[in-house]
Design a protein around this motif. Structure first.
Motif, short mmCIF file in Angstrom:
data_model
loop_
_atom_site.label_atom_id
_atom_site.label_comp_id
_atom_site.label_asym_id
_atom_site.label_seq_id
_atom_site.Cartn_x
_atom_site.Cartn_y
_atom_site.Cartn_z
N SER A 26 0.86 -1.19 0.00
CA SER A 26 0.00 0.00 0.00
C SER A 26 0.89 1.23 0.00
O SER A 26 2.12 1.12 -0.09
CB SER A 26 -0.93 -0.01 1.22
OG SER A 26 -0.20 -0.20 2.41
N SER A 64 -0.58 8.16 -8.33
CA SER A 64 -0.63 7.06 -7.37
C SER A 64 0.70 6.31 -7.44
O SER A 64 1.36 6.29 -8.48
CB SER A 64 -1.78 6.11 -7.71
OG SER A 64 -1.64 5.61 -9.03
N THR A 76 -2.57 2.45 -10.81
CA THR A 76 -3.78 3.05 -11.37
C THR A 76 -3.40 4.23 -12.26
O THR A 76 -2.33 4.84 -12.11
CB THR A 76 -4.74 3.53 -10.27
OG1 THR A 76 -4.11 4.56 -9.49
CG2 THR A 76 -5.16 2.38 -9.37
N VAL A 108 -6.99 0.27 -13.86
CA VAL A 108 -6.13 -0.48 -12.93
C VAL A 108 -5.28 -1.42 -13.77
O VAL A 108 -5.81 -2.16 -14.61
CB VAL A 108 -6.98 -1.27 -11.92
CG1 VAL A 108 -6.06 -2.00 -10.93
CG2 VAL A 108 -7.94 -0.35 -11.17
N THR A 143 -3.22 5.69 -4.14
CA THR A 143 -2.46 4.46 -4.35
C THR A 143 -3.34 3.26 -4.04
O THR A 143 -4.05 3.25 -3.03
CB THR A 143 -1.21 4.45 -3.45
OG1 THR A 143 -0.35 5.53 -3.86
CG2 THR A 143 -0.45 3.14 -3.54
N PRO A 144 -3.32 2.22 -4.88
CA PRO A 144 -4.10 1.02 -4.56
C PRO A 144 -3.49 0.26 -3.38
O PRO A 144 -2.40 0.59 -2.90
CB PRO A 144 -4.01 0.19 -5.85
CG PRO A 144 -2.77 0.65 -6.53
CD PRO A 144 -2.60 2.10 -6.16
N THR A 146 -3.12 -3.93 -1.64
CA THR A 146 -3.31 -5.36 -1.87
C THR A 146 -2.95 -6.15 -0.62
O THR A 146 -2.13 -5.71 0.19
CB THR A 146 -2.47 -5.85 -3.07
OG1 THR A 146 -2.73 -7.24 -3.29
CG2 THR A 146 -0.99 -5.66 -2.83
N ILE A 151 -7.01 -6.58 -4.85
CA ILE A 151 -6.45 -5.27 -5.17
C ILE A 151 -7.59 -4.27 -5.07
O ILE A 151 -8.62 -4.42 -5.74
CB ILE A 151 -5.84 -5.21 -6.58
CG1 ILE A 151 -4.80 -6.30 -6.77
CG2 ILE A 151 -5.23 -3.84 -6.84
CD1 ILE A 151 -5.31 -7.48 -7.55
N ALA A 153 -8.72 -0.31 -5.43
CA ALA A 153 -8.34 0.97 -6.04
C ALA A 153 -9.45 1.99 -5.82
O ALA A 153 -10.62 1.70 -6.04
CB ALA A 153 -8.09 0.78 -7.54
N CYS A 162 -12.66 -3.33 -6.28
CA CYS A 162 -11.86 -4.45 -5.78
C CYS A 162 -11.74 -5.52 -6.86
O CYS A 162 -12.75 -6.00 -7.39
CB CYS A 162 -12.49 -5.03 -4.52
SG CYS A 162 -11.53 -6.39 -3.79
N SER A 195 -5.50 7.27 0.16
CA SER A 195 -5.41 5.90 -0.35
C SER A 195 -6.04 4.90 0.63
O SER A 195 -5.96 5.08 1.85
CB SER A 195 -3.95 5.51 -0.57
OG SER A 195 -3.32 6.40 -1.47
#
Length: 445
Positions: A26, A64, A76, A108, A143-144, A146, A151, A153, A162, A195
């Motif tokens: 992250s 991001s 992203t 994404v 920022t995404p 995981t 994942i 976003a 997701c 994020s």
């Protein structure tokens, strides 16, 4: 064939799970500390390719950061209908947002960490952005995150999405219009930037906007809301952080009216500080039982070192620099406007948007040095660290490598050759730089 692919994919995830040094899950990596593993190069040359592992073109605009899980990178971007969308870097006070009412594609991407090859590219949403952006920002600022399986976003007003590791959409959430901008001038829309983070099966989101600010926890499997608490807060662009105390899990958030700590289980408030810079951006970071929070703009640019045991209102008075919940504070104009700080080896590093880097004793707040990083222009990307070195990148793409320690020592300056606004990621000795048009992996050949 499907069974073989599924088994192979599962084994790959298990292998990645056993190698935490290969994860940067992250914003700012594990626990938002900005610290990576491995021996990252001190010097490289993008033009000649020395110590550059690969360079991949990324469509659209996005500030991001990349995130990493094992051999996968996730990123992203937002692709405008304009051929060359405006980006304006540097130190300036223009608050007017960018006028671009073309249809955008909010995307994404997944890349192979070893080769930089794009494995899949999904359009999460297409449409005219519901909120304008700042000329220094994009429509893909968040920022995404995981957890090795999902994942997540966040595109602000365009929704939260997701995916699984194969690019299948699992769920999406629409939170309506999320208007972020200068609260003093509401028409100055600047775009969303906080994020999401994933922890113990929950997605934590901080949504501080012009109206209806809140902090919420969602089920990562379904997107179902577990809890939501209202925040009396103006727009902020900070990402929340997780910390622990006495066996409990808590959430730290930055803010202007409400810097605070919340219970991870039910969202109840634990502590708060009121006041600071009125455009909060940096993420809280945790080290050695202290939570470091800084922000700037307006009357104040403070640095707070909050004890993880803090409870209640710990706002310092004009005569205080510490109290029961506050180990120390610097209420002068030493705090950072854009960058999240670093704590490495007992030292706190705070870099301002003008490139002035200060080092402090993290336990006491004593300032050890203050030096200006070379070159003109601004600094927006947060610094990262690996192998006893600090990496700070200017908006024009010059990466300043500084030795970690109580004395300032500049080791190298490496140009990327492009605008750079996103905080880098580090995994297994490679550092990933997201420039305006590319994702670049730097590591030992």
């Amino acid at each position: 064939m499907q069974l073989v692919l599924t088994v192979t994919f599962s084994m790959s995830l298990l292998a990645a799970a056993a190698e935490p040094e290969a994860h940067w899950p992250s914003f700012r990596g594990p626990d938002a500390r900005g610290q990576g593993s491995g021996e990252v190069p001190t010097a490289w040359n993008v033009e000649s390719g020395d110590n550059v592992l690969w360079k991949t073109a990324i469509p659209g605009l996005g500030y991001s950061s990349p995130v990493v899980w094992g051999d996968r990178i996730f990123l992203t971007t937002a692709v405008s209908g304009k051929a060359d969308p405006e980006v304006k870097v540097g130190l300036y006070g223009d608050i007017k947002p960018v006028e671009d009412d073309t249809v955008h594609s909010f995307r994404v991407l997944s890349l192979d960490r070893k080769t930089g090859k794009i494995l899949w590219d999904r359009a999460a949403h297409q449409g005219v952005p519901r909120i304008k952006r700042h000329p220094k920002s994009t429509h893909a600022n968040s920022t995404p995150a995981t957890d090795g399986k999902h994942i997540v976003a966040f595109f602000g007003s365009e929704g939260l999405y997701c995916y699984d590791f194969q690019g299948n959409l699992l769920w999406k959430k629409d939170f309506g219009l999320l208007d972020s901008g200068y609260y003093v001038v509401p028409r100055a829309q600047w775009g969303f930037a906080s994020s999401p983070i994933i922890h113990e099966g929950r997605v934590i989101i901080q949504v501080d906007v012009q109206k209806g600010s809140f902090l919420a926890a969602l089920d990562v499997e379904t997107g179902g809301e577990i809890w939501r608490v209202a925040r009396d807060e103006v727009p902020t662009w900070s990402t929340p952080s997780i910390y622990s105390h006495d066996g409990g899990t808590r959430i730290a958030v930055n803010g202007y009216k409400h810097i605070g700590g919340y219970d991870f289980e039910d969202g109840s408030e634990i502590w708060r500080i009121k006041g600071g810079g009125d455009i909060p951006v940096p993420t809280p970071i945790v080290a050695e039982g202290l939570i470091y929070i800084t922000n700037a703009h307006g009357r104040m640019a403070p640095i707070y070192a909050v004890r993880s045991s803090a409870r209640g209102d710990i706002t310092p008075t004009a005569e205080q620099t510490s109290n029961e919940g506050l180990a120390w504070s610097n209420l002068g104009r030493s705090g950072a406007y854009m960058q999240t700080p670093l704590v490495v080896g007992g030292y706190l590093y705070v870099c301002r948007d003008n490139g002035v880097l200060s080092a402090y004793d993290a336990a006491t707040g004593e300032r050890l040095y203050q030096e200006r990083l070379g070159g003109g222009g601004g600094f927006t990307a947060s610094g990262v660290s690996a192998g006893g070195k600090l990496y700070y990148t200017s908006e024009t793409g010059d990466v300043h490598v500084v030795r970690a320690g109580p004395e300032f020592e500049l080791l190298a300056v490496n140009p990327l050759g492009e605008i750079h606004m996103a905080s880098p990621a580090i995994a297994e000795g490679a550092i990933l730089f997201r420039t305006r048009d590319h994702l670049i992996s730097v590591g030992h050949d």
